[in-house]
Every structure is written in C-alpha cells, then in structure tokens.
Design an enzyme around this catalytic site. Structure first.
Site, PDB file in Angstrom:
ATOM      1  N   TYR A 138     -32.597 -17.638 -16.746  1.00  0.00           N
ATOM      2  CA  TYR A 138     -32.918 -16.466 -15.919  1.00  0.00           C
ATOM      3  C   TYR A 138     -33.958 -16.891 -14.884  1.00  0.00           C
ATOM      4  O   TYR A 138     -35.122 -17.111 -15.215  1.00  0.00           O
ATOM      5  CB  TYR A 138     -33.479 -15.319 -16.770  1.00  0.00           C
TER       6      TYR A 138
ATOM      7  N   LEU B 159     -26.847   0.469 -20.324  1.00  0.00           N
ATOM      8  CA  LEU B 159     -26.732   1.329 -19.128  1.00  0.00           C
ATOM      9  C   LEU B 159     -25.730   0.732 -18.138  1.00  0.00           C
ATOM     10  O   LEU B 159     -25.694   1.108 -16.967  1.00  0.00           O
ATOM     11  CB  LEU B 159     -28.103   1.501 -18.468  1.00  0.00           C
TER      12      LEU B 159
ATOM     13  N   ARG C  62     -25.730  -2.089 -16.649  1.00  0.00           N
ATOM     14  CA  ARG C  62     -26.457  -2.701 -15.514  1.00  0.00           C
ATOM     15  C   ARG C  62     -26.974  -1.654 -14.536  1.00  0.00           C
ATOM     16  O   ARG C  62     -27.092  -1.905 -13.345  1.00  0.00           O
ATOM     17  CB  ARG C  62     -25.554  -3.682 -14.757  1.00  0.00           C
ATOM     18  N   GLY C  63     -27.218  -0.466 -15.026  1.00  0.00           N
ATOM     19  CA  GLY C  63     -27.728   0.611 -14.175  1.00  0.00           C
ATOM     20  C   GLY C  63     -26.642   1.583 -13.741  1.00  0.00           C
ATOM     21  O   GLY C  63     -26.931   2.695 -13.306  1.00  0.00           O
TER      22      GLY C  63
ATOM     23  N   SER D  37     -26.873   4.791 -15.597  1.00  0.00           N
ATOM     24  CA  SER D  37     -28.267   5.197 -15.822  1.00  0.00           C
ATOM     25  C   SER D  37     -28.565   6.566 -15.220  1.00  0.00           C
ATOM     26  O   SER D  37     -29.599   7.162 -15.501  1.00  0.00           O
ATOM     27  CB  SER D  37     -29.215   4.174 -15.190  1.00  0.00           C
TER      28      SER D  37
HETATM   29  N1  LIG Z   1     -26.214 -12.162 -23.873  1.00  0.00           N
HETATM   30  C1  LIG Z   1     -25.800 -11.893 -22.668  1.00  0.00           C
HETATM   31  O1  LIG Z   1     -24.755 -12.396 -22.220  1.00  0.00           O
HETATM   32  C2  LIG Z   1     -26.602 -10.953 -21.801  1.00  0.00           C
HETATM   33  C3  LIG Z   1     -26.077 -10.520 -20.586  1.00  0.00           C
HETATM   34  C4  LIG Z   1     -26.814  -9.637 -19.823  1.00  0.00           C
HETATM   35  C5  LIG Z   1     -28.053  -9.201 -20.265  1.00  0.00           C
HETATM   36  N2  LIG Z   1     -28.562  -9.647 -21.447  1.00  0.00           N
HETATM   37  C6  LIG Z   1     -29.891  -9.224 -21.926  1.00  0.00           C
HETATM   38  O2  LIG Z   1     -29.897  -7.821 -22.109  1.00  0.00           O
HETATM   39  C7  LIG Z   1     -30.940  -7.234 -21.337  1.00  0.00           C
HETATM   40  C8  LIG Z   1     -30.541  -5.856 -20.871  1.00  0.00           C
HETATM   41  O3  LIG Z   1     -29.327  -5.959 -20.132  1.00  0.00           O
HETATM   42  P1  LIG Z   1     -29.095  -5.251 -18.767  1.00  0.00           P
HETATM   43  O4  LIG Z   1     -30.219  -5.595 -17.881  1.00  0.00           O
HETATM   44  O5  LIG Z   1     -27.732  -5.508 -18.304  1.00  0.00           O
HETATM   45  O6  LIG Z   1     -29.235  -3.747 -19.241  1.00  0.00           O
HETATM   46  P2  LIG Z   1     -29.079  -2.347 -18.660  1.00  0.00           P
HETATM   47  O7  LIG Z   1     -30.170  -1.610 -19.355  1.00  0.00           O
HETATM   48  O8  LIG Z   1     -27.681  -1.909 -18.829  1.00  0.00           O
HETATM   49  O9  LIG Z   1     -29.323  -2.391 -17.090  1.00  0.00           O
HETATM   50  C9  LIG Z   1     -30.592  -2.571 -16.587  1.00  0.00           C
HETATM   51  C10 LIG Z   1     -30.684  -2.007 -15.202  1.00  0.00           C
HETATM   52  O10 LIG Z   1     -30.469  -0.579 -15.243  1.00  0.00           O
HETATM   53  C11 LIG Z   1     -31.287   0.077 -14.299  1.00  0.00           C
HETATM   54  N3  LIG Z   1     -31.949   1.245 -14.902  1.00  0.00           N
HETATM   55  C12 LIG Z   1     -31.900   2.500 -14.449  1.00  0.00           C
HETATM   56  N4  LIG Z   1     -32.557   3.320 -15.254  1.00  0.00           N
HETATM   57  C13 LIG Z   1     -33.096   2.600 -16.224  1.00  0.00           C
HETATM   58  C14 LIG Z   1     -33.889   2.893 -17.344  1.00  0.00           C
HETATM   59  N5  LIG Z   1     -34.307   4.131 -17.628  1.00  0.00           N
HETATM   60  N6  LIG Z   1     -34.257   1.888 -18.146  1.00  0.00           N
HETATM   61  C15 LIG Z   1     -33.861   0.639 -17.888  1.00  0.00           C
HETATM   62  N7  LIG Z   1     -33.092   0.276 -16.841  1.00  0.00           N
HETATM   63  C16 LIG Z   1     -32.710   1.275 -16.014  1.00  0.00           C
HETATM   64  C17 LIG Z   1     -32.281  -0.956 -13.839  1.00  0.00           C
HETATM   65  O11 LIG Z   1     -31.896  -1.317 -12.529  1.00  0.00           O
HETATM   66  P3  LIG Z   1     -32.910  -1.143 -11.352  1.00  0.00           P
HETATM   67  O12 LIG Z   1     -34.211  -1.727 -11.821  1.00  0.00           O
HETATM   68  O13 LIG Z   1     -32.267  -1.899 -10.282  1.00  0.00           O
HETATM   69  O14 LIG Z   1     -32.952   0.340 -11.121  1.00  0.00           O
HETATM   70  C18 LIG Z   1     -32.115  -2.167 -14.673  1.00  0.00           C
HETATM   71  O15 LIG Z   1     -32.264  -3.351 -13.913  1.00  0.00           O
HETATM   72  C19 LIG Z   1     -31.205  -8.246 -20.216  1.00  0.00           C
HETATM   73  O16 LIG Z   1     -32.487  -8.110 -19.662  1.00  0.00           O
HETATM   74  C20 LIG Z   1     -31.021  -9.537 -20.935  1.00  0.00           C
HETATM   75  O17 LIG Z   1     -32.196  -9.876 -21.651  1.00  0.00           O
HETATM   76  C21 LIG Z   1     -27.823 -10.507 -22.219  1.00  0.00           C
END
Ligand SMILES: NC(=O)c1ccc[n+]([C@@H]2O[C@H](COP(=O)([O-])OP(=O)(O)OC[C@H]3O[C@@H](n4cnc5c(N)ncnc54)[C@H](OP(=O)(O)O)[C@@H]3O)[C@@H](O)[C@H]2O)c1
Length: 341
Positions: A60, A216, A218-219, A222
């Site tokens: 990352y 979420l 990826r938002g 959300s």
């Molecule tokens: N193992 C794997 O292959 C893999 C793949 C992807 C991720 N991950 C891990 O899983 C974690 C979470 O995944 P993700 O980032 O895809 O998750 P997510 O929670 O689905 O999406 C996060 C995005 O949602 C938006 N958002 C809007 N409201 C929110 C709220 N209340 N709380 C949090 N986010 C909000 C934010 O975008 P804005 O900030 O742009 O508004 C944030 O960047 C990653 O950080 C990583 O550590 C693992």
C-alpha cells in the site's frame, strides 16, 4: 468496544479482537490523495475507541502505509514493549509493484516471505506482526510452502497468527492442514455476497474467522458517493466496473433504496451497511476503510445499530442478493482471485 474471536482452526484458541478493525489502505493513495495528519489522527482515534485491529499491506503506497502506521503507533507509545500488545497489526505481503506503482505480479516463495517480513518489521517499528498473510495465492508456489514459511516465522516469534486473503475453499483446506489459519480476509458486503455460496461455510467448518473488507464497496454503498464525484488516476474506483457509467447508475439506485430503510431506522446508509455485515455472524470482523475522523465516527455508530429479522428482510428487499451491476474488480484483477475460481 465489543470483542469478536477470530479463528479456532486446528484447535487453536483464536484471537480476541475488536468487533470492527481499521483498514488503512486508503491512507496511502489507493483512493486518491489523502491527508497525512488526518490519517494519523484517524489511527489514534480508532485505537482510542478500542478498535485495536489495524490492517495494512506492504504494497500500500509501496511501504508508505506501514511507515505511516509505524509513525502513528510510535507517537502514541504503542511500539514500546509494554504497550505493543494493546494493538494488533495485520499485514499482507506478496504483491509486486514497480516504482510507478504498476502491479507486476505476485511472489509468495518462502525466501520472499521471510524477506518481506524483515522489511515490514522495520517500517512498522515493531518486533512482531499479529497476523501475516499473502495478499493473493501465488499460482507458482504451493500454498503449503508459503504457509510453511510463515509457520517458521511463528516459531521464531516474529509472527503470532497466519491469515489468508481472497482464496477459495480448496486452498483454505490445504493451508489449514499445515498450520492453524486465524482468518480469511475477503470482500463481503450487501453487494458482494459471493462468499456465502461455499467459502464462508468452509471457513466455519474449519474454524477460520473472516475479516471482511469492502463492506461499503469502496465507498459506493456508503451513502456519500454520487455521479458527480470524480475518481481518476490511481484511485481504485477509476478502474472499478461498479463505478462506471450505467453500472454506477444502477448501483446508486440500490443505495437510494437502502437509504429509505436506513432513514426509517434513523441511521445512516454506511451504518446500516456495516451493521448488516456485523449481523452475519460473530466470526466476522468488518474492516472499516476510514481515513478521516468523521468517517470513523460514523462507522463506529454501526456498533449501536441492532437489526431485527424484519430489518434484515427490509435491507435485503432494498438490495437483493446479486443485484449489483459490474464485477468487484476489473477483469485482470478478477483473474488473480483464487476465491473466484
Ligand atoms: N485483502 C484484500 O484483498 C483487500 C482489498 C481491499 C482492501 N483491504 C483492506 O480492507 C480495508 C477496508 O477496505 P475498503 O477500503 O475497500 O473498505 P470500504 O469501507 O468499503 O471503503 C472505504 C471507502 O469508503 C468511503 N467511506 C464513506 N463513508 C465511510 C465511512 N463512514 N467509513 C469509512 N469509509 C467511508 C471512504 O472513501 P472516501 O474517503 O473517499 O470518502 C473510504 O475510502 C482496507 O483499508 C484494507 O486494509 C483488503
């Protein structure tokens, strides 16, 4: 914060952790630029709230994310021996990237595993990792060899638990035969329910917990995404099929249905989406991708949302299973997912 236990595979005791974990990926460029001091403040606020599970990957921001977490933890004293166990760090390794950030393959050979961990410990400023996992299955390396190499690191005290990411049932079974697997990290949300077919039952059969990412989407679900929001360059969403054209219109219409249900409950869209994942089992820990304190605070509110059977039915009427338009990754990335075979 409420606790959940990850992993009782092979008779292991499991890992008691917070019901929500913090996913730190978005703090290092995967969703476009982010603010460094706000990221550090978000990390501190999460740990203060009892969200002790912090998830990262060495790729990352090509080490940026680990250095950021190392700095935040050192500032707050968590890298000191007597405080180290107050946080749990989950690290993915193996994804290969060039200096421009392009994805150029995967390496989970035993020598690569051990080298990657050595660098990770330095960047994070700690002497052990709580959960260490290959980010993907390396098609050229038997999973037994990769897990065997991490097991050596467990024996040597550098790693506490072994996890996996985006693998299917066959790989889970082969890996668990070598060493207890504490959790599978995999995408799971109202609009990504593929694991329910086979992978989730296999994890339950083997006693492997789930750390769910993309709760979420990826938002997208959300409640804060809209047609006008631009994603470009290296932002994952600029290349995600679900965020494009007609797919985006369709998916945002689902979000509006979900917004109605959320409003009736007096909660936000993000809170109801996270609460739905929390309600799918005590063996599931959603990873929250917040990179700002306001988003973190909203997500933490999901812990206070109790969903009745009627609520769950209303949510699933609003967003029926398999109703999303578009795959969860582009075709190239989908092809690297053992979990989709
Ligand atoms: N193992 C794997 O292959 C893999 C793949 C992807 C991720 N991950 C891990 O899983 C974690 C979470 O995944 P993700 O980032 O895809 O998750 P997510 O929670 O689905 O999406 C996060 C995005 O949602 C938006 N958002 C809007 N409201 C929110 C709220 N209340 N709380 C949090 N986010 C909000 C934010 O975008 P804005 O900030 O742009 O508004 C944030 O960047 C990653 O950080 C990583 O550590 C693992």
């Amino acid at each position: 914060m409420q606790q959940r236990i990850l992993g009782t595979s092979g008779g292991a005791q499991g890992l008691a952790t917070s019901a929500l974990g913090l996913g730190c990926m978005g703090m290092s460029g995967m969703y476009g630029p982010s603010d460094r001091s706000e990221s550090v403040a978000t990390l501190h606020a999460a740990v203060d709230a009892g969200m002790v599970l912090l998830d990262t990957g060495d790729f990352y921001g090509m080490g940026h994310n680990e250095m950021l977490i190392g700095e935040a933890l050192a500032d707050a004293g968590f890298t000191r021996a007597h405080q180290r166990d107050e946080v749990q760090i989950s690290v993915k390794f193996g994804a290969q990237r060039d200096p421009a950030g392009n994805w150029i393959g995967f390496d989970a050979r035993p020598s690569a595993v051990k080298t990657a961990l050595s660098y990770t410990l330095q960047r994070l400023r700690v002497d052990h990792i709580d959960i260490y996992r290959p980010a993907r299955l390396d098609p050229n390396v038997p999973i037994e060899d990769t897990v065997g190499a991490i097991a050596d690191l467990v024996k040597a005290g550098y790693v506490r638990h072994i996890g996996l990411s985006e693998v299917g049932s066959d790989t889970l079974r082969r890996a668990a035969a070598v060493h207890p697997i504490v959790d599978l990290q995999i995408e799971y949300s109202l609009i990504s329910r593929g694991i329910e077919r086979d992978i989730l039952p296999t994890c339950r059969d083997l006693g492997i917990g789930i750390t769910a990412y993309g709760v979420l989407s990826r938002g997208l679900i959300s409640g804060h995404w809209n047609k006008e929001r631009e994603s470009k360059g290296a932002d994952f969403r600029a290349h995600s099929p679900r965020f494009q054209g007609g797919n985006l219109d369709h998916n945002l219409a689902l979000v509006e249905e979900l917004r109605r249900v959320a409003a009736e409950k007096g909660v936000s869209v993000a809170q109801i989406a996270i609460a739905w994942v929390l309600a799918q089992g005590q063996d599931i820990v959603p990873l929250i991708g917040a990179r700002r304190r306001d988003r973190l605070a909203e997500s933490l509110g999901a812990l206070d949302v109790t969903l009745t059977p009627d609520d769950l039915a209303a949510i699933e009427r609003a967003v029926p299973k398999d109703s999303a338009a578009g795959d969860r990754y582009n075709a190239h990335a989908m092809a690297s997912l053992d979990s989709e075979r």
